[in-house]
Scaffold this active site. Sequence first.
Site, PDB file in Angstrom:
ATOM      1  CG  ASP A  34     -44.135 -97.045  20.481  1.00  0.00           C
ATOM      2  OD1 ASP A  34     -43.539 -96.018  20.120  1.00  0.00           O
ATOM      3  OD2 ASP A  34     -43.872 -97.659  21.539  1.00  0.00           O
ATOM      4  CG  ASP A  74     -37.621 -96.775  21.379  1.00  0.00           C
ATOM      5  OD1 ASP A  74     -36.523 -97.337  21.416  1.00  0.00           O
ATOM      6  OD2 ASP A  74     -37.883 -95.835  20.602  1.00  0.00           O
ATOM      7  CG  ASP A 127     -44.543 -99.105  25.222  1.00  0.00           C
ATOM      8  OD1 ASP A 127     -44.576 -98.256  24.297  1.00  0.00           O
ATOM      9  OD2 ASP A 127     -43.664 -99.112  26.092  1.00  0.00           O
TER      10      ASP A 127
END
Length: 238
Positions: A21, A23, A180
Site C-alpha cells: 500500500d 499512503d 496499514d
Amino acid sequence: CSSSEAGDPIATSSKLAMVFDLDGTLVDSRADLVTSVAHMLEALGHPGRSREEISGFIGRGVAHLIRQSLPEGAREPAEVERAIGIFRAHYAAHLADHTRAFEGIPEALGTLSARAPLAVLTNKPGDLARSLLEQIGLAPRFEVVLGDGDVPARKPDPAGLVHACHRLGALPGDTWYVGDLPLDVETGRGAGCRVTVVTWGLGDRAALEAAKPDRVLERPSALAELLDLVEPIDEPDA
C-alpha cells in the site's frame, strides 16, 4: 527497474514478491492530503474539517475521501464530481510539498528490492501515485505501481492485487501484501496473499490486530524478515 502501468507480466526469476500500500505504509501524506481537502472545502464555501477527521477518510480512494469530507447536504453526484476536480487539481500540484517516506522505508526498500520484485497497489489514482513516488525518489524500487484507474476496482476488491502479483510473475501465495488498515488485510486475504500490517500508519492498533493479519510490524527494518517467512514452491524436476 522503473515503475510501470498495467500491461504484460514482467519477467522475473524470483518466486517471491512484495506488494505495498502507499499512503500510511510507505509515505506519510496526511499533510498534503489534508491541505488539498481544506482547499476544496474553502473553494466551495463549505465548513472546514479537522486534520483528524480528514485523516480518518484516507485509504479508500479520492471519491470516498471527498464525499466524506463534504457536508452531508452537499453529496449529490454532481457536487462530488465538482469537488473531486478541485481537489485533484490542487493535490496534483502539491503532491510532495510535505509528503515523505517514513523513516527507515528507503533503506528497507533498498534491501528488499535486491531480493524480490516489489510493487505498489493503492487506492490513490495511479497517475498521482506514480508521480509522487518519482518526486520523492522511491519509484526506481518498484517494478509495478498500480492505483485507481489502472485496475477494475478499488481495494478491498482483490482483483488489483491479483493483477499486481501476475505482473510480478509471482503467485499470490508467495506474495506479501503490506498495508496499514484493516481494509488492506481484507484485500490481501481476498487475493490469497500473505498479509502484514504496519503500526506507523493510519490504522488503529486494536482494529489492525482484530483483522488478524499474518504479521504486525513495528518498524520498517523488520520488513526484510518477511521474505524469510515465505517458502517458495519448488518446481518439479525436469
